[in-house]
Design an enzyme around this catalytic site. Structure first.
Site, short mmCIF file in Angstrom:
data_model
loop_
_atom_site.label_atom_id
_atom_site.label_comp_id
_atom_site.label_asym_id
_atom_site.label_seq_id
_atom_site.Cartn_x
_atom_site.Cartn_y
_atom_site.Cartn_z
N CYS A 93 -16.09 2.78 4.43
CA CYS A 93 -16.78 1.54 4.05
C CYS A 93 -17.19 1.55 2.58
O CYS A 93 -17.35 2.61 1.97
CB CYS A 93 -18.03 1.27 4.88
SG CYS A 93 -17.75 1.36 6.64
N ARG A 104 -11.60 1.16 0.55
CA ARG A 104 -12.41 2.00 1.43
C ARG A 104 -12.38 1.52 2.88
O ARG A 104 -12.94 2.15 3.77
CB ARG A 104 -13.86 2.04 0.94
CG ARG A 104 -13.98 2.59 -0.46
CD ARG A 104 -15.41 2.60 -0.90
NE ARG A 104 -16.18 3.63 -0.22
CZ ARG A 104 -16.28 4.89 -0.63
NH1 ARG A 104 -15.67 5.27 -1.72
NH2 ARG A 104 -16.99 5.76 0.03
N TRP A 157 -14.71 -0.10 7.38
CA TRP A 157 -13.66 0.60 8.13
C TRP A 157 -14.34 1.10 9.38
O TRP A 157 -15.19 1.98 9.34
CB TRP A 157 -13.10 1.75 7.31
CG TRP A 157 -11.86 2.34 7.89
CD1 TRP A 157 -10.59 1.84 7.79
CD2 TRP A 157 -11.75 3.54 8.64
NE1 TRP A 157 -9.71 2.66 8.44
CE2 TRP A 157 -10.38 3.71 8.97
CE3 TRP A 157 -12.66 4.49 9.08
CZ2 TRP A 157 -9.92 4.80 9.71
CZ3 TRP A 157 -12.20 5.57 9.82
CH2 TRP A 157 -10.83 5.71 10.13
N ASN A 174 -22.84 2.90 4.43
CA ASN A 174 -21.60 3.67 4.51
C ASN A 174 -21.98 5.07 4.98
O ASN A 174 -22.85 5.70 4.39
CB ASN A 174 -20.93 3.73 3.14
CG ASN A 174 -19.80 4.74 3.11
OD1 ASN A 174 -19.08 4.92 4.09
ND2 ASN A 174 -19.63 5.42 1.98
N GLY A 175 -21.31 5.56 6.01
CA GLY A 175 -21.63 6.88 6.54
C GLY A 175 -21.73 6.82 8.05
O GLY A 175 -21.23 5.87 8.67
N GLU A 199 6.25 14.37 1.23
CA GLU A 199 5.54 13.29 0.56
C GLU A 199 6.37 12.00 0.63
O GLU A 199 5.82 10.91 0.86
CB GLU A 199 5.24 13.68 -0.89
CG GLU A 199 4.56 12.62 -1.73
CD GLU A 199 3.15 12.24 -1.25
OE1 GLU A 199 2.63 12.87 -0.32
OE2 GLU A 199 2.60 11.27 -1.79
N LYS A 255 4.97 8.60 2.36
CA LYS A 255 4.88 7.32 1.64
C LYS A 255 5.59 6.23 2.45
O LYS A 255 5.08 5.13 2.61
CB LYS A 255 5.53 7.40 0.25
CG LYS A 255 4.77 8.18 -0.79
CD LYS A 255 3.57 7.46 -1.37
CE LYS A 255 2.30 7.83 -0.70
NZ LYS A 255 1.64 9.04 -1.05
N GLU A 273 3.65 5.34 5.75
CA GLU A 273 2.33 4.72 5.65
C GLU A 273 2.38 3.29 5.12
O GLU A 273 1.53 2.48 5.48
CB GLU A 273 1.32 5.58 4.89
CG GLU A 273 1.46 5.66 3.41
CD GLU A 273 0.36 6.52 2.77
OE1 GLU A 273 -0.76 6.59 3.27
OE2 GLU A 273 0.66 7.12 1.73
N HIS A 294 17.27 24.41 13.74
CA HIS A 294 16.39 24.93 14.81
C HIS A 294 15.83 23.80 15.66
O HIS A 294 14.88 23.98 16.39
CB HIS A 294 15.27 25.77 14.20
CG HIS A 294 15.79 26.93 13.42
ND1 HIS A 294 16.24 28.08 14.01
CD2 HIS A 294 16.00 27.08 12.09
CE1 HIS A 294 16.68 28.92 13.08
NE2 HIS A 294 16.55 28.33 11.91
N LYS A 340 -8.43 4.10 2.17
CA LYS A 340 -8.13 4.97 1.03
C LYS A 340 -8.85 6.32 1.16
O LYS A 340 -8.27 7.36 0.87
CB LYS A 340 -8.56 4.27 -0.26
CG LYS A 340 -8.34 5.07 -1.52
CD LYS A 340 -6.92 4.95 -1.99
CE LYS A 340 -6.63 5.78 -3.22
NZ LYS A 340 -5.21 6.13 -3.29
C1 AGP Z 1 -1.83 9.26 0.73
O1 AGP Z 1 -0.95 8.26 0.37
C2 AGP Z 1 -2.84 8.95 1.70
N1 AGP Z 1 -3.20 7.63 1.85
C3 AGP Z 1 -3.71 10.04 2.23
O2 AGP Z 1 -2.85 10.92 2.89
C4 AGP Z 1 -4.59 10.83 1.23
O3 AGP Z 1 -3.77 11.58 0.38
C5 AGP Z 1 -5.55 11.73 2.02
O4 AGP Z 1 -6.36 10.93 2.83
C6 AGP Z 1 -6.40 12.61 1.13
O5 AGP Z 1 -7.26 11.88 0.33
P1 AGP Z 1 -8.05 12.57 -0.84
O6 AGP Z 1 -7.05 13.06 -1.82
O7 AGP Z 1 -8.95 11.51 -1.42
O8 AGP Z 1 -8.83 13.71 -0.25
#
Ligand code: AGP
Length: 625
Positions: free
Chosen positions: A2, A34, A87, A113-114, A498, A502, A505, A521, A620
Site C-alpha cells: 500500500c 505499491r 494492495w 500501510n503495514g 530473468e 519478465k 509477469e 533430466h 512493486k
Molecule cells: C521483478 O520484475 C519483480 N516484480 C519482483 O520479482 C521483484 O524483483 C521482487 O519482488 C524483489 O523486489 P525488491 O528488489 O524490491 O526486493
C-alpha cells in the site's frame, strides 16, 4: 504493501499552488506501484464543526480515476487530506475495505500501510466497548482505538490520542490520521513501514515514498520507528511515543520529478528500459579511481574485516535474486570466495550456518521487501556481516545493514524491474572486484582489463537498448505462441530465469527458465513442434555446450530464438530468430544479454494489449510474507 500520502496547507488550498486534492491524486498515481486494488482519500475543512469528507473506490486499475472524478464533490475549503492506494492483505479488495478508514463518529479518518498483527484482539476489546467495525481489515481498529483514546480524556489532541494508542499495537505501520475537529492537522506515525515527510511553500506533506511528493521538494525528513509527527501548514513536530520531542532525520534527494514521470514513453517500463545505460553509468560513477582502485566509501566494513570473510551468501527475491545468481559467478571467479544464493523467504526459515566470517549480501531495489528484510535480520542475529544493495536511500534494509552499496537507478515505477536490475548487477560486479581487491586474488593485469571492460558497459547497454525495433519484429513473429522455455548455462542461466520472469509477469504467458544442462533430466519432455525456446547463447566458457542443447530442442521441433553476440553466424545458424547483442566480457554479459529479453517481454505484453506497468495480482514492493 500500500501507499499513503497526506498534505496540509491551510485554508483555501485550491487557490494555492499545492491544492490538497491535486497533491493527493497526483501522489497516489505515483504510488500505485505499491498496489492498486483500491484507492481513497479524505479531507478536513476549515470549520472544526464540519464533517470530514471521504471517497473510496475499488475498481481495479481504475480505482484512482473514480476517486479523482469524485474529488470535484469535495468541500472547497479542504485544509488537510490523506490518501491511500491499496494492495489487499486483510479483507477483499472492495470499497468497504478501501482506506481511509473511519471511526464510529465518522470524524476521524486514517490511512495505513503495514499489518496490525493483534487486530483481532484489539477489535474484540473495542467491539465489547461498543465500537462497530465496518470493514474486514486489520487497519480499521486503529481508527477506533484513537477514537477511544480521544474520548477517554477530552483534553487530548489527536496527536496525544495516537501516542496513547500505539503502545497497544503490534505489527508494522506507517499511518496518517485526520480529525474533523482539528483543521489543517495530520498526525503520522511509523514502525517498520516506510514514511517520509517534507515542508514547502507553507505546506507540509508525507508519503510512503519519494516519487509521490518529489514535485514539492527535494528535502525530506525520515520518521524513525515509534515516532509520532504532527504536520501543520509549514511545520512538522516529532515526538517519541511518550511525548518527548525528537528530531526527524533530514534526507536530500537529487532525483527530479521527470524521473518519476513517463517522459513521453507510452509506459514506465519502456522509459525505464531506456534509462538503463544511465543507471549503469551512475552506479559505476566515482567508484573507480583513475589508477583502478575501487572506492566504496559507503561500505562501512574495513578491509581487514573483508579480508577475513571466508564465505558469502546472497539473499533476495525475484529479479534481485537473479542478479544475486549472476554475481555468484563473478565473486567466486574473481574473489575466490564460496557463494550461496538463496531465495530470501527460504533462507530465513532453514537455520543457515553463518558466523562472523560470513558476508550476507541482501539485494533489494526497494529495500523494503519483507522476506529479504527478515533474512538480513536473521543473518545479523547469527553474527554475520550484512551488506545491502538497495536503490532507495535510507530504506529499511539500508538502515538495518552494517554496510550499504546504493544502486543509482533513480525511481522505478514499472512493476517489472528493469533498470534497477541492471544497476544491481553492476553494483554486485563492482563489489566482486572490490572483494578481489581486498583479498588480492586478481593480478594487476586481470584487474585492469576487467575495469576497462566495466567502463565500456554503459555504451554496450545503450547499444543493446537501441535495438528495440528488431526485438519487436521477433516478438511479432511469435505473438500467438503460448508457452516459452528459456535456457541458459553459466551466467546465461540467471539471464534465462530473468527473461522467463519478465515474460510471465507482464504478458501472463507460460514461461519457464532452466539451466540448459538440466534439460535432458526432465524439461525436454515439454518440447514439441511449436514450443518456443529462447536460448541465451552469447560466448561464455560453455558456449559449445549451450549450442548442443539448442540443437537438441530444435531437432525435436522447437522454434528457437537465440540471444547471440553480434556477427556470431555460427550461433545464428542454429536458430529461427536472433536477438543480437554487442559482445562483452563473459562475466559482464548478463547486463547486456538481459536487455533484449526485457524488450521481448515488453513487446509481447503490448502486442497482447496489456498494461505493462500494472500487471494483474502484482505489486512493486512486497511487504507481506
Ligand atoms: C521483478 O520484475 C519483480 N516484480 C519482483 O520479482 C521483484 O524483483 C521482487 O519482488 C524483489 O523486489 P525488491 O528488489 O524490491 O526486493
Amino acid at each position: 504493501m500500500c501507499g499513503i500520502i497526506g498534505i496540509t496547507c491551510g485554508s483555501e488550498p485550491r487557490e494555492s499552488s499545492h491544492g490538497v486534492l491535486d497533491v493527493l491524486v497526483e501522489g497516489l498515481a505515483r504510488l500505485e506501484y505499491r498496489g492498486y486494488d483500491s484507492a481513497g482519500l479524505a479531507v478536513v475543512g476549515a470549520d472544526p464543526a464540519a464533517p470530514l469528507w471521504r471517497v473510496r473506490a475499488a475498481d481495479g486499475t481504475h480505482s484512482l480515476d473514480v476517486v479523482a472524478k469524485r474529488a470535484d464533490e469535495a468541500p472547497t475549503e479542504a485544509t488537510a487530506g490523506i490518501g491511500h492506494t491499496r494492495w489487499a492483505t486483510h479483507g477483499r479488495p472492495n470499497e468497504g475495505n478501501a482506506h481511509p478508514h473511519a471511526d464510529c463518529t465518522g470524524r476521524i479518518a486514517l490511512v495505513h500501510n503495514g499489518i496490525i498483527e493483534n487486530h483481532v484482539e484489539l477489535a474484540d476489546e473495542l467491539i465489547a466497548d461498543g465500537h462497530t467495525m465496518a470493514s474486514e481489515t486489520d487497519t480499521e481498529v486503529l481508527a477506533h482505538l484513537i477514537e477511544a483514546n480521544l474520548a477517554a480524556d477530552p483534553s487530548r489532541t489527536l496527536a496525544d490520542a495516537v501516542r496513547a494508542s500505539l503502545p497497544r499495537v503490534r505489527g508494522a505501520f506507517a499511518l496518517a490520521v485526520i480529525h474533523a475537529a482539528e483543521p489543517g492537522v495530520i498526525v503520522a506515525a511509523r514502525r517498520v513501514s516506510p514514511l517520509i515527510m517534507g515542508i514547502a511553500d507553507g505546506a507540509a506533506f508525507l508519503a510512503s515514498d519519494i516519487p509521490a511528493i518529489l514535485g514539492l521538494t527535494h528535502d525530506f525528513f525520515v520518521l524513525d520507528d515509534d515516532r509520532v509527527a504532527e504536520l501543520r501548514p509549514g511545520s512538522i513536530s516529532v515526538t517519541t511515543l511518550d511525548g518527548t520531542a525528537a528530531e526527524p532525520k533530514p534526507l536530500h534527494v537529487d532525483w527530479d520529478l521527470d524521473a518519476a514521470r513517463k517522459d513521453g514513453y507510452d509506459d514506465f517500463m519502456d522509459k525505464e528500459i531506456h534509462e538503463q545505460p544511465t543507471a549503469v553509468a551512475d552506479t559505476l560513477r566515482d567508484r573507480v579511481l583513475p589508477d583502478g582502485t575501487l572506492v566504496l566509501d559507503e561500505v562501512r566494513i574495513t578491509n581487514d574485516e573483508l579480508a577475513a570473510i571466508d564465505n558469502v551468501f546472497v539473499v533476495a527475491c525475484g529479479s534481485s535474486f537473479h542478479a544475486g545468481l549472476m554475481a555468484k559467478y563473478a565473486i567466486e571467479r574473481w574473489a575466490r570466495l564460496p557463494v550461496q544464493v538463496d531465495i530470501a523467504s527460504e533462507f530465513r526459515y532453514r537455520d543457515p550456518v553463518l558466523d562472523s566470517r560470513t558476508l550476507v549480501i541482501g539485494v533489494s531495489q526497494s529495500g523494503e521487501t519483507v522476506d529479504t528484510f527478515q533474512a538480513i535480520v536473521e543473518a545479523k542475529r547469527l553474527g554475520a556481516k550484512v551488506l545491502v544493495i538497495s536503490n532507495v536511500v535510507d530504506s529499511s534494509m539500508a538502515r538495518e545493514a552494517d554496510a550499504v552499496l546504493y544502486t543509482r537507478a533513480g525511481p522505478e515505477i514499472g512493476v517489472a524491474a528493469t533498470k534497477t536490475h541492471v544497476a544491481q548487477i553492476t553494483a554486485l560486479e563492482i563489489l566482486a572486484l572490490y572483494l578481489a581487491q581486498a583479498r588480492e586474488t586478481l593480478s594487476p593485469t586481470e584487474a585492469r582489463d576487467l575495469l576497462s571492460a566495466m567502463g565500456a558497459l554503459p555504451g554496450k547497454v545503450a547499444d543493446a537498448v537501441a535495438r528495440a525495433g528488431a526485438v519487436h519484429t521477433v516478438a511479432e513473429a511469435y505473438r500467438d505462441a503460448s508457452a516459452f522455455i528459456f535456457l541458459g548455462r553459466h551466467v546465461g542461466y540467471p539471464v534465462a530465469l530473468e527473461g522467463a520472469l519478465k515474460l510471465k509477469e507482464i504478458s501472463y504467458l507460460r514461461a519457464e527458465g532452466f539451466p540448459a544442462g538440466e534439460l535432458k533430466h526432465g524439461p525436454i519432455a515439454l518440447i514439441e513442434p511449436g514450443t518456443v525456446v529462447v536460448g541465451v547463447a552469447t560466448r561464455t566458457p560453455v558456449w559449445e555446450k549451450m549450442i548442443s542443447n539448442v540443437a537438441e530442442v530444435k531437432s525435436r521441433g522447437a522454434s528457437v530464438i537465440v540471444v547471440a553476440d553480434d556477427g556470431d553466424d555460427e550461433t545464428a545458424r542454429h536458430a529461427d530468430a536472433v536477438l543480437w547483442v554487442p559482445a562483452t566480457e563473459p562475466l559482464f554479459s548478463p547486463l547486456v544479454d538481459v536487455v533484449p529479453l526485457q524488450q521481448f517481454a515488453h513487446s509481447m505484453a503490448r502486442l497482447h494489449g496489456l498494461d505493462v506497468d500494472r500487471p494483474r495480482n502484482l505489486a512493486k514492493t512486497v511487504t507481506v510474507e
